[in-house]
Design a protein around this motif. Sequence first.
Motif, PDB file in Angstrom:
ATOM      1  N   THR A   3     -24.800  48.506 178.578  1.00  0.00           N
ATOM      2  CA  THR A   3     -26.650  47.841 178.241  1.00  0.00           C
ATOM      3  C   THR A   3     -26.905  48.474 178.661  1.00  0.00           C
ATOM      4  OG1 THR A   3     -26.060  46.556 180.856  1.00  0.00           O
ATOM      5  CG2 THR A   3     -24.726  46.053 179.281  1.00  0.00           C
ATOM      6  N   GLY A   4     -28.740  48.562 178.427  1.00  0.00           N
ATOM      7  CA  GLY A   4     -29.968  49.370 178.679  1.00  0.00           C
ATOM      8  C   GLY A   4     -29.024  50.687 178.262  1.00  0.00           C
ATOM      9  N   SER A   5     -29.402  51.293 177.648  1.00  0.00           N
ATOM     10  CA  SER A   5     -28.562  52.147 177.394  1.00  0.00           C
ATOM     11  C   SER A   5     -29.138  53.075 175.241  1.00  0.00           C
ATOM     12  CB  SER A   5     -26.975  52.377 176.480  1.00  0.00           C
ATOM     13  OG  SER A   5     -26.496  51.635 175.568  1.00  0.00           O
ATOM     14  N   THR A   6     -30.748  53.058 175.717  1.00  0.00           N
ATOM     15  CA  THR A   6     -31.073  54.057 174.297  1.00  0.00           C
ATOM     16  C   THR A   6     -32.542  54.944 175.519  1.00  0.00           C
ATOM     17  OG1 THR A   6     -32.731  52.525 174.544  1.00  0.00           O
ATOM     18  CG2 THR A   6     -31.375  52.210 173.156  1.00  0.00           C
ATOM     19  N   GLY A   7     -31.718  55.377 176.420  1.00  0.00           N
ATOM     20  CA  GLY A   7     -32.500  56.022 177.600  1.00  0.00           C
ATOM     21  C   GLY A   7     -32.424  56.542 179.187  1.00  0.00           C
ATOM     22  N   GLY A   8     -32.380  57.177 179.668  1.00  0.00           N
ATOM     23  CA  GLY A   8     -31.631  57.155 181.114  1.00  0.00           C
ATOM     24  C   GLY A   8     -30.499  57.309 181.706  1.00  0.00           C
ATOM     25  N   ILE A   9     -30.373  57.218 182.044  1.00  0.00           N
ATOM     26  CA  ILE A   9     -29.271  56.892 182.569  1.00  0.00           C
ATOM     27  C   ILE A   9     -27.745  56.279 181.839  1.00  0.00           C
ATOM     28  CG2 ILE A   9     -27.469  56.472 184.757  1.00  0.00           C
ATOM     29  CD1 ILE A   9     -30.143  56.080 186.056  1.00  0.00           C
ATOM     30  N   GLY A  10     -28.514  55.187 180.876  1.00  0.00           N
ATOM     31  CA  GLY A  10     -27.658  54.692 180.336  1.00  0.00           C
ATOM     32  C   GLY A  10     -27.459  54.940 179.339  1.00  0.00           C
ATOM     33  N   LEU A  11     -28.016  55.755 178.588  1.00  0.00           N
ATOM     34  CA  LEU A  11     -28.375  56.623 177.228  1.00  0.00           C
ATOM     35  C   LEU A  11     -26.978  58.381 178.195  1.00  0.00           C
ATOM     36  CD1 LEU A  11     -27.835  57.657 174.328  1.00  0.00           C
ATOM     37  CD2 LEU A  11     -29.873  58.693 175.268  1.00  0.00           C
ATOM     38  N   GLN A  70     -34.971  47.716 167.643  1.00  0.00           N
ATOM     39  CA  GLN A  70     -33.783  48.316 166.449  1.00  0.00           C
ATOM     40  C   GLN A  70     -34.067  50.134 166.362  1.00  0.00           C
ATOM     41  OE1 GLN A  70     -31.626  46.729 164.583  1.00  0.00           O
ATOM     42  NE2 GLN A  70     -30.521  48.590 164.586  1.00  0.00           N
ATOM     43  N   ALA A  71     -35.260  50.576 166.425  1.00  0.00           N
ATOM     44  CA  ALA A  71     -35.310  51.451 166.183  1.00  0.00           C
ATOM     45  C   ALA A  71     -34.810  52.711 167.625  1.00  0.00           C
ATOM     46  CB  ALA A  71     -37.329  52.448 165.823  1.00  0.00           C
ATOM     47  N   ALA A  72     -35.257  51.728 168.321  1.00  0.00           N
ATOM     48  CA  ALA A  72     -34.783  53.143 169.701  1.00  0.00           C
ATOM     49  C   ALA A  72     -33.078  52.843 169.689  1.00  0.00           C
ATOM     50  CB  ALA A  72     -35.288  52.576 171.237  1.00  0.00           C
ATOM     51  N   VAL A  73     -32.531  51.733 169.249  1.00  0.00           N
ATOM     52  CA  VAL A  73     -30.637  52.081 169.061  1.00  0.00           C
ATOM     53  C   VAL A  73     -30.467  52.627 168.308  1.00  0.00           C
ATOM     54  CG1 VAL A  73     -29.020  50.252 168.808  1.00  0.00           C
ATOM     55  CG2 VAL A  73     -30.850  48.798 169.415  1.00  0.00           C
ATOM     56  N   ASP A  74     -31.025  52.398 167.310  1.00  0.00           N
ATOM     57  CA  ASP A  74     -30.983  53.668 166.141  1.00  0.00           C
ATOM     58  C   ASP A  74     -31.192  54.892 166.388  1.00  0.00           C
ATOM     59  OD1 ASP A  74     -30.439  51.397 164.309  1.00  0.00           O
ATOM     60  OD2 ASP A  74     -32.153  51.606 163.473  1.00  0.00           O
ATOM     61  N   GLN A  75     -31.833  55.492 167.138  1.00  0.00           N
ATOM     62  CA  GLN A  75     -31.643  57.134 168.158  1.00  0.00           C
ATOM     63  C   GLN A  75     -31.397  56.968 168.621  1.00  0.00           C
ATOM     64  OE1 GLN A  75     -35.545  57.674 169.104  1.00  0.00           O
ATOM     65  NE2 GLN A  75     -35.507  59.777 169.487  1.00  0.00           N
ATOM     66  N   ALA A  76     -30.658  55.980 169.196  1.00  0.00           N
ATOM     67  CA  ALA A  76     -29.194  55.925 170.433  1.00  0.00           C
ATOM     68  C   ALA A  76     -28.065  56.310 169.485  1.00  0.00           C
ATOM     69  CB  ALA A  76     -29.768  55.038 171.385  1.00  0.00           C
ATOM     70  N   VAL A  77     -27.748  56.185 168.882  1.00  0.00           N
ATOM     71  CA  VAL A  77     -26.726  56.074 168.073  1.00  0.00           C
ATOM     72  C   VAL A  77     -26.125  57.828 167.615  1.00  0.00           C
ATOM     73  CG1 VAL A  77     -25.104  54.626 166.091  1.00  0.00           C
ATOM     74  CG2 VAL A  77     -26.881  53.999 167.813  1.00  0.00           C
ATOM     75  N   GLN A  78     -27.689  57.490 166.980  1.00  0.00           N
ATOM     76  CA  GLN A  78     -27.893  58.864 166.374  1.00  0.00           C
ATOM     77  C   GLN A  78     -27.600  59.755 167.844  1.00  0.00           C
ATOM     78  OE1 GLN A  78     -27.850  60.157 163.028  1.00  0.00           O
ATOM     79  NE2 GLN A  78     -27.809  61.788 163.508  1.00  0.00           N
ATOM     80  N   ALA A  79     -27.901  60.075 168.363  1.00  0.00           N
ATOM     81  CA  ALA A  79     -27.755  61.468 169.799  1.00  0.00           C
ATOM     82  C   ALA A  79     -26.370  60.920 169.735  1.00  0.00           C
ATOM     83  CB  ALA A  79     -28.830  60.659 171.246  1.00  0.00           C
ATOM     84  N   LEU A  80     -25.781  59.572 169.815  1.00  0.00           N
ATOM     85  CA  LEU A  80     -24.377  60.207 169.624  1.00  0.00           C
ATOM     86  C   LEU A  80     -23.295  60.616 169.218  1.00  0.00           C
ATOM     87  CD1 LEU A  80     -25.366  58.314 172.770  1.00  0.00           C
ATOM     88  CD2 LEU A  80     -23.057  57.211 172.222  1.00  0.00           C
ATOM     89  N   SER A  81     -23.778  60.394 167.661  1.00  0.00           N
ATOM     90  CA  SER A  81     -22.870  61.451 166.250  1.00  0.00           C
ATOM     91  C   SER A  81     -22.957  62.243 167.124  1.00  0.00           C
ATOM     92  CB  SER A  81     -24.001  61.103 165.009  1.00  0.00           C
ATOM     93  OG  SER A  81     -24.800  61.889 165.354  1.00  0.00           O
ATOM     94  N   GLY A  82     -21.469  62.809 166.762  1.00  0.00           N
ATOM     95  CA  GLY A  82     -20.959  64.299 167.203  1.00  0.00           C
ATOM     96  C   GLY A  82     -20.465  64.429 168.501  1.00  0.00           C
ATOM     97  N   VAL A  83     -20.552  64.038 169.481  1.00  0.00           N
ATOM     98  CA  VAL A  83     -20.998  63.714 170.863  1.00  0.00           C
ATOM     99  C   VAL A  83     -18.918  63.552 171.154  1.00  0.00           C
ATOM    100  CG1 VAL A  83     -20.839  63.425 173.233  1.00  0.00           C
ATOM    101  CG2 VAL A  83     -22.918  63.494 171.794  1.00  0.00           C
ATOM    102  N   GLY A  84     -18.675  64.585 171.235  1.00  0.00           N
ATOM    103  CA  GLY A  84     -17.214  64.340 171.279  1.00  0.00           C
ATOM    104  C   GLY A  84     -15.860  64.173 170.209  1.00  0.00           C
ATOM    105  N   ALA A  85     -14.748  63.003 170.634  1.00  0.00           N
ATOM    106  CA  ALA A  85     -14.089  62.436 169.645  1.00  0.00           C
ATOM    107  C   ALA A  85     -14.169  60.878 170.195  1.00  0.00           C
ATOM    108  CB  ALA A  85     -12.825  62.550 169.973  1.00  0.00           C
ATOM    109  N   GLY A  86     -15.817  60.765 170.488  1.00  0.00           N
ATOM    110  CA  GLY A  86     -15.764  59.588 170.255  1.00  0.00           C
ATOM    111  C   GLY A  86     -16.649  59.339 169.629  1.00  0.00           C
ATOM    112  N   SER A  87     -17.164  57.244 169.383  1.00  0.00           N
ATOM    113  CA  SER A  87     -18.199  57.254 167.949  1.00  0.00           C
ATOM    114  C   SER A  87     -19.336  55.828 168.317  1.00  0.00           C
ATOM    115  CB  SER A  87     -17.313  56.487 167.062  1.00  0.00           C
ATOM    116  OG  SER A  87     -16.402  55.938 167.417  1.00  0.00           O
ATOM    117  N   ALA A  88     -20.045  55.793 168.306  1.00  0.00           N
ATOM    118  CA  ALA A  88     -20.907  54.818 169.045  1.00  0.00           C
ATOM    119  C   ALA A  88     -21.591  53.414 168.154  1.00  0.00           C
ATOM    120  CB  ALA A  88     -22.287  55.461 169.056  1.00  0.00           C
TER     121      ALA A  88
END
Length: 262
Positions: free
Chosen positions: A13-21, A41-59
Motif C-alpha cells: 500500500t502507498g507504493s508509488t514512491g519512497g519506501i513503498g516503491l 492514476q498517473a502515479a500508479v502507472d509510473q510506478a508500474v512502469q518503474a517495476l517493469s523488467g525488475v527481476g523475474a517479477g511483475s507488477a
Amino acid sequence: MRIDLTGRTAIVTGSTGGIGLAIAKGLAACGALVVVNGRRQAAVDQAVQALSGVGAGSAVGFTGDLGTAEGCAALVAAHPSCDILINNLGIYGQKDFFETPDEEWARFFEINVMSGVRLSRAYMPGMKERDWGRVVFISSESAFNIPVEMIHYGFSKTAQVSIARGLAERMAGTGVTVNSVLPGPTLSEGLEDMLRPEQEKTGKSMEEVAAGFVMTHRPSSIIRRAASVEEVANMVVYLSSPQASATTGASVRVDGGVLSTI
C-alpha cells in the motif's frame, strides 16, 4: 542468501514512491507479482512502469484511497487474495498537540492504522487457510521515541506495533508471520522536498544536508545519516521471505541506532 518469491502475490500500500516503491521493487526483483497502490492514476502507472523488467517479477496497479473503508473494499474486490501484505500507507506532519483537532487525530488513525487493520482482516484468513503468509506493518522509531512535535503521528505508529504483535499471536502455530518494521530518518522524496531549500542555500549534497538534519533532530543516531529507502526495503523483503519463517511478533528496527535501548 537467495530470496525466491516466485508465484507469490504481494500487495504494497502507498507504493508509488519512497519506501513503498523501494519495497515493491525489492519484492518484484525476487519474483513476486506486486500490486502497487496510490491515489492518482498517473502515479500508479509510473510506478508500474518503474517495476517493469525488475527481476523475474511483475507488477499491476490499483488506484484508490486505502485510507477509507470503501477504498480497502475496492482493493479486496479487485485482488481478493495475496500472500504478502505490506501495510506501508501512512502520512505524517508536524502539529503541536494543543493545536491538533479531533479531525486530525481521526485522519491519522484512519490512514495510518485502520488501513492496515481492514486489509489484514480481509487477507489473513486466506493466508491462514493456505498455511503461508507474510504481513508487515511499516511503523517507525517514532512508535517508541514519540516526537513531541507530532504526538498524533507517534501514537498511530505505536498502534501499528501493537496490532502487529497481537495479530502474530492470533496466527500462532500457523505459517503466517506478522511483524512491524521501524525505520528511522529515511531519505525519501518527502524528506528531500523538505530539505531542498537548505540544500540550495548551502550548496551541499542532499546526503550531507540530510545527515545534518538527522544529527539535529535525532542526535542519538549511530550511523549519523539518513537511511536510504533501499536499506529499509531490504529488511522488509527479508521479512516477506520463506527464510524469515521464525521471525514473527517482532518490531524490527532499521533506525540507524536512533533508539537508545538494547
